[in-house]
Scaffold this motif. Structure first.
Motif, short mmCIF file in Angstrom:
data_model
loop_
_atom_site.label_atom_id
_atom_site.label_comp_id
_atom_site.label_asym_id
_atom_site.label_seq_id
_atom_site.Cartn_x
_atom_site.Cartn_y
_atom_site.Cartn_z
N ARG A 63 48.95 31.84 79.58
CA ARG A 63 48.38 31.41 78.30
C ARG A 63 48.02 32.62 77.43
N GLN A 64 47.47 33.67 78.05
CA GLN A 64 47.04 34.83 77.28
C GLN A 64 48.21 35.64 76.75
N ILE A 65 49.31 35.66 77.51
CA ILE A 65 50.44 36.51 77.14
C ILE A 65 51.49 35.74 76.34
N HIS A 66 51.76 34.51 76.76
CA HIS A 66 52.85 33.75 76.13
C HIS A 66 52.35 32.62 75.24
N ALA A 86 51.68 27.37 77.92
CA ALA A 86 50.77 27.18 79.05
C ALA A 86 50.30 25.74 79.19
N ASN A 87 50.14 25.03 78.07
CA ASN A 87 49.66 23.65 78.14
C ASN A 87 50.70 22.69 78.69
N GLU A 88 51.94 23.10 78.75
CA GLU A 88 53.01 22.20 79.22
C GLU A 88 53.59 22.66 80.56
N ASN A 98 57.46 21.62 81.23
CA ASN A 98 57.97 20.26 81.37
C ASN A 98 58.82 19.89 80.15
N ALA A 99 59.16 18.60 80.05
CA ALA A 99 60.08 18.18 78.99
C ALA A 99 59.44 18.18 77.61
N ASN A 100 58.11 18.36 77.54
CA ASN A 100 57.47 18.42 76.23
C ASN A 100 57.68 19.76 75.54
N TYR A 101 57.98 20.80 76.32
CA TYR A 101 58.11 22.15 75.76
C TYR A 101 59.58 22.47 75.52
N LYS A 122 69.08 18.93 72.65
CA LYS A 122 70.14 19.91 72.48
C LYS A 122 69.62 21.12 71.72
N GLY A 123 69.90 22.30 72.26
CA GLY A 123 69.42 23.52 71.65
C GLY A 123 68.05 23.95 72.14
N GLY A 124 67.40 23.14 72.98
CA GLY A 124 66.09 23.49 73.51
C GLY A 124 66.21 24.31 74.79
N HIS A 125 65.26 25.21 75.00
CA HIS A 125 65.27 26.07 76.17
C HIS A 125 63.89 26.10 76.81
N PRO A 126 63.82 26.35 78.12
CA PRO A 126 62.54 26.26 78.83
C PRO A 126 61.84 27.60 78.97
N PHE A 127 60.63 27.54 79.50
CA PHE A 127 59.90 28.71 80.00
C PHE A 127 59.69 28.49 81.49
N PHE A 128 59.98 29.50 82.30
CA PHE A 128 59.70 29.35 83.73
C PHE A 128 59.38 30.70 84.36
#
Length: 734
Positions: free
Chosen positions: A248-251, A256-258, A279-282, A317-323
């Motif tokens: 949350r502090q860095i990104h 962080a909420n998702e 998750n799928a919200n982000y 389409k065009g969406g990418h995740p954070f992991f």
């Protein structure tokens, strides 16, 4: 150095030499060993490509030294100054003379040790490489030393700070730990120095690197800032922060909420994986991957590509995740010595390990994507408040193409218009005409939408109870394990079309560009069972005033059973059945009251039954049969079996009743003519009207928000009857 090398005259630059047999062949060049200084600079150029690579080596050395605090100071993107201070165990004074020599390390003795290496650094080349291309100063103090020692290095050896001074380490005051100062990086490699475009760009890379290790190294505080600046583009992470707080502090809070935790493990392939994934919200414009293998920050195109493909079914389409993933693989399965900067590592069974991780990721995303809509039901005093908050759209609808004048006042740019694929269009406007409006039914469901008076509710003093029963947790886990992702997605994004058959309890829904027939009896049975599990022990009450007699209700149910049993009815003593079931329910009154909101008095009076959903009351005509079935069809001897069978019976009770087909025109005795219309019984018509309204405006919206599609619903519960893409292909051939 050039005088010592035998170099033959070269052809004019840019001229291609042609083969000519008449020309004499030049004498072969002699092979000579490169000067050690050239060797060291070449090696340094492979390991230290940019300031961020030098910092990566220094951070890893600091963490290896047991540091809990790391402070990074940067000037001109690290080219002018790169300083890292830690509070680790420090370096002994006796080791300082060989500190910056190549292949000097405390972590590796034999080549075989590479198979069990558990530290970041091991080759002893980092400081040596830096000393060949920068001015290096080391200040260090061990726990047992009375003072700190400072030493300067050049070309891998101790060097004097100023001409005429001794090169030996000097004692100074200092705290425990090590401070390494790198100045004028690439001062003697001008071609490399000129390759960097700006200090800001290099500083951004440094912040990214520090942020990666700050997320991974829990228990270690990090700070990074520019020299001479107290604020601005700096980073500070406390040691006490958790992984999620660090993200949350860095990104940022948006990611962080998702986040949801991910954990995978397989002894066969010798690995364990932990991390946090969005998750799928982000959804972001590009993938943000933080990958650590055996606690080393690495890049892996194979893992990144596989994870992105897994997310492709969940994100627009065009969406990418954070992991963020941290893999721990048995050291003997990993080859860490395949890249000069240790940016990449190779490990055995890569495909199998990635497959296990992606399977677990897919399961986690499926559970979270649907569980977002599992909201605890509460009875509200205002019946106009909606039952549930609409779930966020997870799959975007394909926009329809309209006239330019309908979009905005600005003039549309003169670009080539993209051909519209009608077979991909999905109706998304709730005000658009439904398929039922094309037909000619006897009545329209829309006409009765505003009928019936609303129910009245009142608050109770009952406090919400947290369920800690292992049996209920196991039953919830069984539902999650039976999830069918595609069916869940269809239900959660469907559009209700209409009732097809009220007697067989069949409805039509639209999912994407497909049309489905749904057995809403089976659908409701699964839905109310899941609601019963989700809101276990926190149901509302449907109270009877005055209370109902159990004996009378069971007697009504017995009469129904007698009629259904036919000749076999005489073989059963029905009076005994009534008394046995009645005594059994009275004996279980405490359990039924505590967990299922069924209040039964000692005199055998039913005061209340559970309320599973607002704005919908089950058919009271089914109540006698429901109570009778609680006797023989509930496993009262096993806790898990009792809760499961009892919830199934409650769900069956809540399933909408099967209505007879509405009367239509009758045929006269001769078999000709339309005949005359038959009027329906007013009570039956009122029940039908109320039921149709509840199904369309209460039950199906609730299923859309809360129901998890399970494997069992595929067996006769949902059937595809039309696919717009397929129909287009059929009509194209006509």
């Amino acid at each position: 150095m050039a005088d010592d090398m035998d170099i033959s005259p070269s052809s004019p630059r840019g001229t291609k030499r042609k083969g000519d047999d008449s020309l004499p062949l030049p004498a072969p060049r002699r092979i000579k060993a490169l000067a050690q200084d050239v060797v060291n600079k070449i090696a340094a150029g492979e390991i230290i490509v940019a300031p961020v690579h030098a910092l990566k080596e220094l951070i890893e050395n600091a963490v290896d030294a047991g540091s809990t605090t790391l402070e990074v100071l940067v000037k001109d993107g690290g080219l002018k100054l790169l300083q890292i201070t830690d509070n680790g165990h420090g370096i002994d004074k006796e080791d300082l003379p060989i500190l910056c020599e190549r292949f000097t390390t405390s972590k590796l003795k034999a080549f075989e040790d590479l198979t069990s290496i558990g530290t970041y650094g091991f080759r002893g080349e980092a400081l040596a490489s830096i000393s060949h291309i920068a001015h290096l100063k080391v200040t260090t103090r061990t726990k047992g030393s009375s003072c700190a020692w400072v030493a300067h290095f050049a070309d891998g050896k101790l060097a004097s700070p100023k001409p005429g001074q001794s090169a030996e380490p000097k004692p100074i005051a200092g705290r425990q730990g090590t401070m390494i100062t790198v100045e004028d990086l690439f001062y003697n490699v001008p071609s490399r120095r000129r390759a960097f475009r700006s200090g800001s760009e290099e500083y951004a890379k440094i912040l990214d690197l520090v942020g990666r290790y700050a997320v991974h190294c829990v228990g270690v505080s990090f700070s990074c800032k520019k020299a001479g600046e107290n604020s601005g583009s700096s980073m500070t992470v406390p040691a006490s922060a958790s992984v999620k707080d660090r993200i949350r502090q860095i990104h940022g809070s948006t990611a962080a909420n998702e986040l949801v935790p991910l954990s995978a493990e397989d002894d066969r392939w010798g690995f364990k994986c932990d991390g946090w994934v969005s998750n799928a919200n982000y959804s972001a414009k590009r993938t943000q991957m933080l990958l650590f293998i055996n606690h080393r920050s690495v890049e892996s195109p194979a893992i990144k590509k596989s994870v992105e493909q897994t997310y492709a079914t969940f994100l627009p389409k065009g969406g990418h995740p954070f992991f963020y993933l941290s893999l721990e693989i048995e050291p003997q399965r990993v080859d860490v010595n395949v890249h000069p900067t240790k940016r990449e590592v190779h490990f055995l069974n890569e495909d199998e390990i990635i497959s296990v991780i992606c399977d677990e990721l897919r399961n986690s995303l499926s559970k979270v994507d649907t569980s977002r809509s599992f909201m605890t039901q509460s009875l509200l005093s205002n019946p106009k408040i909606p039952f549930a908050t609409p779930m966020k759209q997870t799959i975007p609808a394909t926009p329809t193409t309209g006239d330019a004048s309908d979009r905005s006042g600005s003039k549309a740019p003169q670009t080539a218009t993209k051909k519209r694929n009608d077979n991909h269009l999905v109706r998304t406007d709730a005000s658009a005409r439904k398929i039922t409006s094309m037909l000619q039914p006897q009545r329209s469901v829309d006409e009765i939408a505003n009928g019936d008076d609303e129910m009245e509710y009142e608050h109770t003093e009952k406090e919400p109870m947290a369920c800690r029963l292992t049996s209920i947790k196991d039953l919830r886990a069984e539902v999650r394990d039976a999830i069918h992702n595609e069916l869940t997605d269809i239900i959660s994004t469907h559009t209700f079309v209409g009732i097809v058959d009220e007697q067989k309890r069949i409805a039509a829904i639209q999912g994407g560009v497909k049309l489905f027939l749904v057995d809403y009896g089976m659908l409701c049975s699964e839905f109310f069972y899941q609601v019963g599990l989700t809101d276990f022990a926190n149901y509302g009450y449907i109270r009877f005033n005055p209370p109902l007699s159990l004996h009378d209700l069971l007697k009504v149910a017995v009469e129904q059973e007698k009629n259904n049993a036919g000749d076999a009815a005489d073989e059963v003593d029905w009076d005994d059945v009534i008394e046995i079931v009645k005594e059994q329910l009275i004996g279980k009154a405490a359990l039924l009251s505590e967990y299922f909101s069924m209040e039964i008095t000692a005199e055998g009076e039913l005061c209340s039954i559970p309320l599973l959903m607002k704005d919908y009351t089950p058919s009271i005509a089914k109540l006698p049969q429901f109570l009778l079935r609680l006797g023989p069809h509930v496993n009262w001897n096993d806790e898990k079996g009792c809760f499961q069978t009892l919830l199934r019976e409650i769900a069956s009770f809540y399933v909408p009743e099967s209505m007879p087909l509405p009367p239509s025109a009758v045929v006269d005795d001769s078999g000709k003519g339309k005949g005359k219309a038959v009027e329906e019984d007013p009570d039956t018509a009122a029940r039908r009207k109320k039921l149709l309204r509840s199904i369309e405006y209460t039950i199906f919206p609730a299923c859309k928000a809360r129901l998890l599609g399970t494997q069992g619903l595929l067996k006769g519960g949902v059937m595809e009857v039309a696919n717009l893409k397929g129909l287009y292909r059929v009509f194209e051939r006509c």
